[in-house]
Design an enzyme around this catalytic site. Structure first.
Site, short mmCIF file in Angstrom:
data_model
loop_
_atom_site.label_atom_id
_atom_site.label_comp_id
_atom_site.label_asym_id
_atom_site.label_seq_id
_atom_site.Cartn_x
_atom_site.Cartn_y
_atom_site.Cartn_z
N ARG A 16 -15.15 24.18 16.94
CA ARG A 16 -13.92 24.32 16.15
C ARG A 16 -13.72 23.10 15.26
O ARG A 16 -14.35 22.06 15.44
CB ARG A 16 -12.70 24.46 17.08
N ASN A 91 -19.23 14.29 18.28
CA ASN A 91 -17.94 14.70 17.73
C ASN A 91 -16.90 15.02 18.80
O ASN A 91 -15.70 14.99 18.52
CB ASN A 91 -18.13 15.93 16.83
N TYR A 156 -6.79 6.42 23.05
CA TYR A 156 -7.58 7.02 21.97
C TYR A 156 -8.12 5.96 21.02
O TYR A 156 -9.31 5.96 20.67
CB TYR A 156 -6.70 8.01 21.22
N ALA A 157 -7.26 5.01 20.62
CA ALA A 157 -7.67 3.96 19.69
C ALA A 157 -8.74 3.07 20.31
O ALA A 157 -9.69 2.66 19.65
CB ALA A 157 -6.46 3.13 19.26
N LYS A 160 -12.04 4.99 20.28
CA LYS A 160 -12.59 5.11 18.94
C LYS A 160 -13.06 3.76 18.39
O LYS A 160 -14.04 3.68 17.64
CB LYS A 160 -11.56 5.74 18.00
#
Length: 248
Positions: A16, A91, A156-157, A160
């Protein structure tokens, strides 16, 4: 553009959104695509069908890319059905947003496992074949949150940002063998995940973006496709920000 050689490409979380756009673009470039998914079998089948309808080759491979055994199994599945992975696009990603004072340990661990550990596991799993072939492309999806931070997204940061450091380190380790390692950091992209936030949030975000709109999954896919191509053979260890000027 350099002449395209058909390669085997694995896109994690490819059923998706940005992942599917990347899978379809790489298929359009003539590559054989393995679309990884963890739970949404219907979406994965639809992505495969779309690629096949356009004349491409694609398979769906199920597996939690944050789990060692699952990664070993899915890489073997791809190799048995298509051949060794030559292009890896990391991804797969999730969010578990909250202010740090309220963030539960499992919210931290889940994001780290899916967003960062998966990059380590999948990259290591495909490296041997790339080293033997003396060619490879590893492209991982980071985020502007990993470059500039974002309140409510410490987990999350951090994950990443970890991808960016990982990318630079691995690029230095294996560059001499013809393998490039890069990252793409999207900003606010129009996907199912951002749509769930509501129109008001999207409108407010667009007002902060220099180009005045949200990005499209296909625009992120274009950057990934370039880094996966022969034209990007002299680019490694880099992070390309695709955010419409959000962070300016």
């Amino acid at each position: 553009m350099s002449e395209i050689t058909s390669r085997v490409a694995l896109v994690t979380g490819g059923s998706r959104g940005i992942g599917r756009a990347i899978a379809e673009l790489l298929a359009g470039h003539g590559h054989q695509i393995a679309i990884n998914y963890v739970s949404n079998e219907v979406a994965a089948a639809e992505a495969v069908a779309a690629i096949e309808a356009a004349g491409g080759t694609a398979i769906a491979v199920r597996g939690d890319v944050g789990d060692q055994e699952a990664v070993d199994a899915l890489i073997k599945d791809v190799q048995d059905r298509l051949g060794p992975v030559e292009i890896l696009v990391n991804n797969a990603g999730i969010t578990r947003d909250d202010l740090l004072m309220r963030m539960r340990p499992e919210a931290w661990d889940d994001v780290m496992q899916t967003n960062l550990k998966s990059v380590y596991l999948c990259s290591r799993a495909v490296m041997r074949g790339m080293l033997r072939g003396r060619w490879g492309r590893i492209v991982s999806l980071s985020s502007v949150a990993g470059v500039y931070g974002n309140p409510g997204q410490a987990n999350y940061a951090a994950a990443k940002a970890g991808i960016i450091g990982f990318t630079m380190s691995l690029a230095k380790e294996i560059g001499s063998r013809g393998i490039t390692v890069n990252a793409v950091a999207p900003g606010f992209i129009a996907t199912d995940m951002t749509a769930a936030l509501g129109d008001d949030v999207a409108t407010a975000a667009a007002e902060k973006i220099t180009l005045g709109r949200l990005g499209l999954p296909e625009e992120v896919a274009s950057a990934v496709g370039y880094l996966a191509s022969e034209d990007a053979s002299y680019i490694t260890g880099q992070t390309i920000v695709v955010d419409g000027g959000l962070a300016l």
